[in-house]
Scaffold this motif. Structure first.
Motif, PDB file in Angstrom:
ATOM      1  N   CYS A 146     -25.045  54.103  25.749  1.00 51.83           N
ATOM      2  CA  CYS A 146     -24.190  54.193  26.929  1.00 51.83           C
ATOM      3  C   CYS A 146     -24.322  55.587  27.535  1.00 51.83           C
ATOM      4  CB  CYS A 146     -22.734  53.898  26.553  1.00 51.83           C
ATOM      5  SG  CYS A 146     -21.693  53.925  28.008  1.00 51.83           S
ATOM      6  N   LEU A 147     -25.330  55.766  28.395  1.00 48.61           N
ATOM      7  CA  LEU A 147     -25.539  57.048  29.060  1.00 48.61           C
ATOM      8  C   LEU A 147     -24.807  57.046  30.401  1.00 48.61           C
ATOM      9  CD1 LEU A 147     -29.365  57.534  28.386  1.00 48.61           C
ATOM     10  CD2 LEU A 147     -27.420  58.294  27.005  1.00 48.61           C
ATOM     11  N   GLU A 148     -24.808  58.209  31.074  1.00 44.79           N
ATOM     12  CA  GLU A 148     -24.132  58.312  32.370  1.00 44.79           C
ATOM     13  C   GLU A 148     -24.756  57.334  33.375  1.00 44.79           C
ATOM     14  OE1 GLU A 148     -24.018  62.358  33.699  1.00 44.79           O
ATOM     15  OE2 GLU A 148     -22.471  61.931  35.192  1.00 44.79           O
ATOM     16  N   SER A 149     -26.079  57.173  33.272  1.00 44.60           N
ATOM     17  CA  SER A 149     -26.767  56.249  34.193  1.00 44.60           C
ATOM     18  C   SER A 149     -26.320  54.806  33.957  1.00 44.60           C
ATOM     19  CB  SER A 149     -28.283  56.369  34.004  1.00 44.60           C
ATOM     20  OG  SER A 149     -28.610  56.318  32.629  1.00 44.60           O
ATOM     21  N   VAL A 150     -25.929  54.489  32.746  1.00 47.01           N
ATOM     22  CA  VAL A 150     -25.442  53.135  32.441  1.00 47.01           C
ATOM     23  C   VAL A 150     -24.024  52.958  33.000  1.00 47.01           C
ATOM     24  CG1 VAL A 150     -24.894  51.501  30.584  1.00 47.01           C
ATOM     25  CG2 VAL A 150     -26.952  52.919  30.428  1.00 47.01           C
ATOM     26  N   VAL A 151     -23.217  54.016  32.911  1.00 43.99           N
ATOM     27  CA  VAL A 151     -21.871  53.962  33.510  1.00 43.99           C
ATOM     28  C   VAL A 151     -22.011  53.791  35.028  1.00 43.99           C
ATOM     29  CG1 VAL A 151     -19.661  55.159  33.808  1.00 43.99           C
ATOM     30  CG2 VAL A 151     -20.898  55.372  31.651  1.00 43.99           C
ATOM     31  N   ASP A 152     -22.957  54.525  35.624  1.00 43.11           N
ATOM     32  CA  ASP A 152     -23.219  54.383  37.076  1.00 43.11           C
ATOM     33  C   ASP A 152     -23.593  52.941  37.410  1.00 43.11           C
ATOM     34  OD1 ASP A 152     -22.722  57.013  37.760  1.00 43.11           O
ATOM     35  OD2 ASP A 152     -24.805  57.644  37.424  1.00 43.11           O
ATOM     36  N   GLU A 153     -24.407  52.357  36.559  1.00 43.88           N
ATOM     37  CA  GLU A 153     -24.832  50.964  36.772  1.00 43.88           C
ATOM     38  C   GLU A 153     -23.621  50.020  36.709  1.00 43.88           C
ATOM     39  OE1 GLU A 153     -27.486  49.586  33.711  1.00 43.88           O
ATOM     40  OE2 GLU A 153     -28.249  47.920  34.909  1.00 43.88           O
ATOM     41  N   ALA A 154     -22.720  50.276  35.777  1.00 49.09           N
ATOM     42  CA  ALA A 154     -21.510  49.444  35.654  1.00 49.09           C
ATOM     43  C   ALA A 154     -20.656  49.564  36.917  1.00 49.09           C
ATOM     44  CB  ALA A 154     -20.718  49.857  34.419  1.00 49.09           C
ATOM     45  N   ILE A 155     -20.539  50.799  37.423  1.00 45.74           N
ATOM     46  CA  ILE A 155     -19.750  51.021  38.655  1.00 45.74           C
ATOM     47  C   ILE A 155     -20.384  50.236  39.808  1.00 45.74           C
ATOM     48  CG2 ILE A 155     -19.027  52.756  40.361  1.00 45.74           C
ATOM     49  CD1 ILE A 155     -19.108  54.825  37.971  1.00 45.74           C
ATOM     50  N   GLU A 156     -21.689  50.370  39.921  1.00 46.77           N
ATOM     51  CA  GLU A 156     -22.424  49.724  41.014  1.00 46.77           C
ATOM     52  C   GLU A 156     -22.314  48.189  40.940  1.00 46.77           C
ATOM     53  OE1 GLU A 156     -26.985  48.925  42.081  1.00 46.77           O
ATOM     54  OE2 GLU A 156     -26.613  50.863  41.101  1.00 46.77           O
ATOM     55  N   LYS A 157     -22.366  47.673  39.721  1.00 47.13           N
ATOM     56  CA  LYS A 157     -22.336  46.213  39.547  1.00 47.13           C
ATOM     57  C   LYS A 157     -20.924  45.673  39.368  1.00 47.13           C
ATOM     58  CE  LYS A 157     -27.070  45.951  37.929  1.00 47.13           C
ATOM     59  NZ  LYS A 157     -27.995  45.920  36.802  1.00 47.13           N
ATOM     60  N   LYS A 158     -19.936  46.570  39.529  1.00 43.64           N
ATOM     61  CA  LYS A 158     -18.516  46.184  39.463  1.00 43.64           C
ATOM     62  C   LYS A 158     -18.137  45.503  38.140  1.00 43.64           C
ATOM     63  CE  LYS A 158     -17.801  45.902  44.482  1.00 43.64           C
ATOM     64  NZ  LYS A 158     -18.820  46.909  44.726  1.00 43.64           N
ATOM     65  N   VAL A 159     -18.596  46.121  37.077  1.00 48.11           N
ATOM     66  CA  VAL A 159     -18.294  45.641  35.732  1.00 48.11           C
ATOM     67  C   VAL A 159     -17.466  46.723  35.038  1.00 48.11           C
ATOM     68  CG1 VAL A 159     -19.382  45.230  33.493  1.00 48.11           C
ATOM     69  CG2 VAL A 159     -20.334  44.175  35.535  1.00 48.11           C
ATOM     70  N   GLN A 160     -16.394  46.323  34.373  1.00 49.05           N
ATOM     71  CA  GLN A 160     -15.496  47.327  33.786  1.00 49.05           C
ATOM     72  C   GLN A 160     -15.624  47.423  32.260  1.00 49.05           C
ATOM     73  OE1 GLN A 160     -14.274  44.773  35.939  1.00 49.05           O
ATOM     74  NE2 GLN A 160     -14.744  46.159  37.636  1.00 49.05           N
ATOM     75  N   PHE A 161     -16.671  46.821  31.729  1.00 48.79           N
ATOM     76  CA  PHE A 161     -16.807  46.824  30.269  1.00 48.79           C
ATOM     77  C   PHE A 161     -18.272  46.979  29.875  1.00 48.79           C
ATOM     78  CE2 PHE A 161     -16.154  44.232  26.135  1.00 48.79           C
ATOM     79  CZ  PHE A 161     -15.839  45.382  25.434  1.00 48.79           C
ATOM     80  N   ILE A 162     -18.550  48.025  29.106  1.00 51.67           N
ATOM     81  CA  ILE A 162     -19.915  48.260  28.603  1.00 51.67           C
ATOM     82  C   ILE A 162     -19.905  48.055  27.085  1.00 51.67           C
ATOM     83  CG2 ILE A 162     -21.752  49.984  28.273  1.00 51.67           C
ATOM     84  CD1 ILE A 162     -20.670  51.383  30.844  1.00 51.67           C
ATOM     85  N   VAL A 163     -20.812  47.226  26.620  1.00 48.49           N
ATOM     86  CA  VAL A 163     -20.994  47.061  25.174  1.00 48.49           C
ATOM     87  C   VAL A 163     -22.344  47.681  24.822  1.00 48.49           C
ATOM     88  CG1 VAL A 163     -21.276  45.446  23.253  1.00 48.49           C
ATOM     89  CG2 VAL A 163     -19.574  44.977  25.024  1.00 48.49           C
ATOM     90  N   ALA A 164     -22.325  48.721  24.000  1.00 43.10           N
ATOM     91  CA  ALA A 164     -23.559  49.403  23.610  1.00 43.10           C
ATOM     92  C   ALA A 164     -23.748  49.316  22.099  1.00 43.10           C
ATOM     93  CB  ALA A 164     -23.505  50.866  24.033  1.00 43.10           C
ATOM     94  N   HIS A 165     -25.006  49.358  21.682  1.00 45.28           N
ATOM     95  CA  HIS A 165     -25.278  49.348  20.239  1.00 45.28           C
ATOM     96  C   HIS A 165     -24.872  50.714  19.644  1.00 45.28           C
ATOM     97  CE1 HIS A 165     -27.057  48.421  16.444  1.00 45.28           C
ATOM     98  NE2 HIS A 165     -28.099  49.212  16.584  1.00 45.28           N
ATOM     99  N   HIS A 166     -25.381  51.796  20.212  1.00 41.07           N
ATOM    100  CA  HIS A 166     -25.067  53.127  19.680  1.00 41.07           C
ATOM    101  C   HIS A 166     -23.758  53.660  20.258  1.00 41.07           C
ATOM    102  CE1 HIS A 166     -29.671  53.373  19.264  1.00 41.07           C
ATOM    103  NE2 HIS A 166     -29.159  53.154  18.068  1.00 41.07           N
ATOM    104  N   PRO A 167     -22.877  54.185  19.399  1.00 42.62           N
ATOM    105  CA  PRO A 167     -21.651  54.801  19.921  1.00 42.62           C
ATOM    106  C   PRO A 167     -22.001  56.079  20.689  1.00 42.62           C
ATOM    107  CG  PRO A 167     -21.544  54.479  17.520  1.00 42.62           C
ATOM    108  CD  PRO A 167     -22.965  54.256  17.933  1.00 42.62           C
ATOM    109  N   ILE A 168     -21.409  56.264  21.853  1.00 40.26           N
ATOM    110  CA  ILE A 168     -21.677  57.501  22.608  1.00 40.26           C
ATOM    111  C   ILE A 168     -21.006  58.693  21.907  1.00 40.26           C
ATOM    112  CG2 ILE A 168     -19.789  56.955  24.251  1.00 40.26           C
ATOM    113  CD1 ILE A 168     -22.949  59.017  25.065  1.00 40.26           C
ATOM    114  N   VAL A 169     -19.905  58.435  21.211  1.00 39.45           N
ATOM    115  CA  VAL A 169     -19.213  59.497  20.474  1.00 39.45           C
ATOM    116  C   VAL A 169     -19.311  59.205  18.978  1.00 39.45           C
ATOM    117  CG1 VAL A 169     -17.014  60.665  20.085  1.00 39.45           C
ATOM    118  CG2 VAL A 169     -17.568  59.811  22.372  1.00 39.45           C
ATOM    119  N   PHE A 170     -19.842  60.167  18.232  1.00 41.85           N
ATOM    120  CA  PHE A 170     -19.911  59.997  16.772  1.00 41.85           C
ATOM    121  C   PHE A 170     -18.856  60.847  16.063  1.00 41.85           C
ATOM    122  CE2 PHE A 170     -24.137  58.007  17.011  1.00 41.85           C
ATOM    123  CZ  PHE A 170     -23.997  57.075  16.000  1.00 41.85           C
ATOM    124  N   SER A 171     -18.690  62.082  16.578  1.00 46.38           N
ATOM    125  CA  SER A 171     -17.709  62.964  15.926  1.00 46.38           C
ATOM    126  C   SER A 171     -16.753  63.517  16.977  1.00 46.38           C
ATOM    127  CB  SER A 171     -18.442  64.087  15.203  1.00 46.38           C
ATOM    128  OG  SER A 171     -19.367  64.672  16.076  1.00 46.38           O
TER     129      SER A 171
END
Ligand code: ZN
Length: 363
Positions: A45-70
């Motif tokens: 879930c990178l910033e470009s993926v969040v941008d894509e969600a905004i553009e496609k009007k989707v409010q939920f991203i499911v990613a394999h890797h957690p963006i925050v680990f610690s």
């Protein structure tokens, strides 16, 4: 749809309790009460993926890797992680990670890799230790069926592809209620004897509290007599990596070609140690910790990623290590997650990211 509905389905599929201790799978940003028009599935879930969600009007991203680990201490946008979190919150976009818990189920990340390699009957390479418990509970004969149904519904009694597995033994239970008790059967100060059964179920570690809670609710007595026994049984459904046999043995070179085409990648590998490839061990992502397990099942090849120079020597004439790249080895996980959500919610918009999040370029 409410985000929580999708999360419930994902967590039945890959229970979060199966994630590794260093992991951070689960809902990272947002609230399960939030509504969404669709879901966007990505590996990272990178910033470009969040941008894509905004553009496609989707409010939920499911990613394999957690963006925050610690732990994060500041939110001023100096790191890419902070920027992702800040942007997601600003636009009411929830982020969910389904990481090592999806690695650690038989039907997860590695199942997808196996099916692409043509292996139809794969097994877990390193079964999870202490994953299976036995739940023994004593109940009056007349309450037996209701209690068993409650345990089954809470996730008990599953053995591989078999459901509702249990064992019953008949016997007599005795007890003497003392002052202050409120017995359903019997009188204060009198020893009671009741026709009871002992019910036994196999329960995965992650379902223990749900099963115990459900059993208590279904049990008629004030005090439920029960035991948890840690079995030494191998958890055939839970653990890291996978192995299995190709339908036909093929030459090492043919196998390399197949992998190269399937994963569209450059392969780093050690010399073959057998003429043909038959037994294949795999681990999507960083799998070097499973080399011993791959050797133990006498795999001809071990396909994984993130191998370092000195680690390649560990192949040591036992098998060939194939490093296909971290992103490349897990790229099909996006489709795996998307297909699962689509199947569960056929009328719901499930999108897969168009952003290639692989940070590594090849020259
Ligand atoms: Zn990974």
């Amino acid at each position: 749809m409410r985000i929580g509905e999708i999360i419930t389905a994902l967590e039945e599929w890959a229970p979060p309790a199966l994630q590794e201790s260093y992991d951070n799978s689960g809902l990272i940003v947002g609230n399960s009460d939030w509504e969404t028009q669709g879901v966007l599935v990505a590996l990272d879930c990178l910033e470009s993926v969040v941008d894509e969600a905004i553009e496609k009007k989707v409010q939920f991203i499911v990613a394999h890797h957690p963006i925050v680990f610690s732990g994060l201490k500041r939110f001023n946008g100096h790191t890419y992680i902070e920027r992702v979190i800040m942007k997601a919150i600003k636009h009411n976009i929830a982020i969910y990670a389904i990481h090592t818990n999806l690695d650690n189920v038989l039907w997860g990340v590695n199942a997808k890799i196996m099916s692409l390699l043509g292996v139809t009957d794969h097994k877990v390479l390193s079964p999870m230790p202490d994953a299976l418990y036995k739940f023994q509970v004593y109940v009056p004969v007349m309450n037996r069926d209701a209690l068993a149904a409650a345990v089954f519904a809470a996730g008990g009694g599953k053995v591989s592809a078999y459901e509702e597995c249990s064992f019953t033994t008949s016997g007599k239970g005795t007890f003497k209620p003392t002052e202050g008790t409120n017995p359903v059967v019997g009188d204060i100060g009198v020893r009671e004897e009741v026709e009871e059964v002992k019910l036994e179920f196999i329960v995965p570690n992650f379902a223990k509290s749900a099963v115990e809670h459900a059993a208590r609710k279904a049990h008629p007595y004030e005090e439920m007599a029960f035991e948890w026994i840690n079995t030494a049984n191998k958890a055939t459904d839970y653990g890291a990596g996978a192995y299995g046999e190709l339908p036909q043995p093929i030459s090492f070179e043919a196998f390399l070609k197949q992998v190269k085409t399937t994963f569209s990648t450059t392969i780093k590998y050690t010399k073959p140690t057998s003429e043909n490839v038959r037994t294949v061990a795999v681990c999507g992502g960083s799998g070097s910790f499973l080399l011993g397990a791959a050797k133990a099942v006498k795999a001809d090849v071990f396909l994984t990623a993130d191998y370092k120079y000195h680690q390649f020597f560990d192949a040591d004439g036992s098998l060939a290590i194939l490093d296909v790249g971290h992103f490349e080895s897990e790229q099909f996980t996006i489709g795996l997650i998307a297909e699962f959500i689509e199947k569960k919610f056929p009328k719901f918009a499930v999108l897969t990211t168009e952003v290639n999040t692989n940070p590594i370029q090849y020259y």
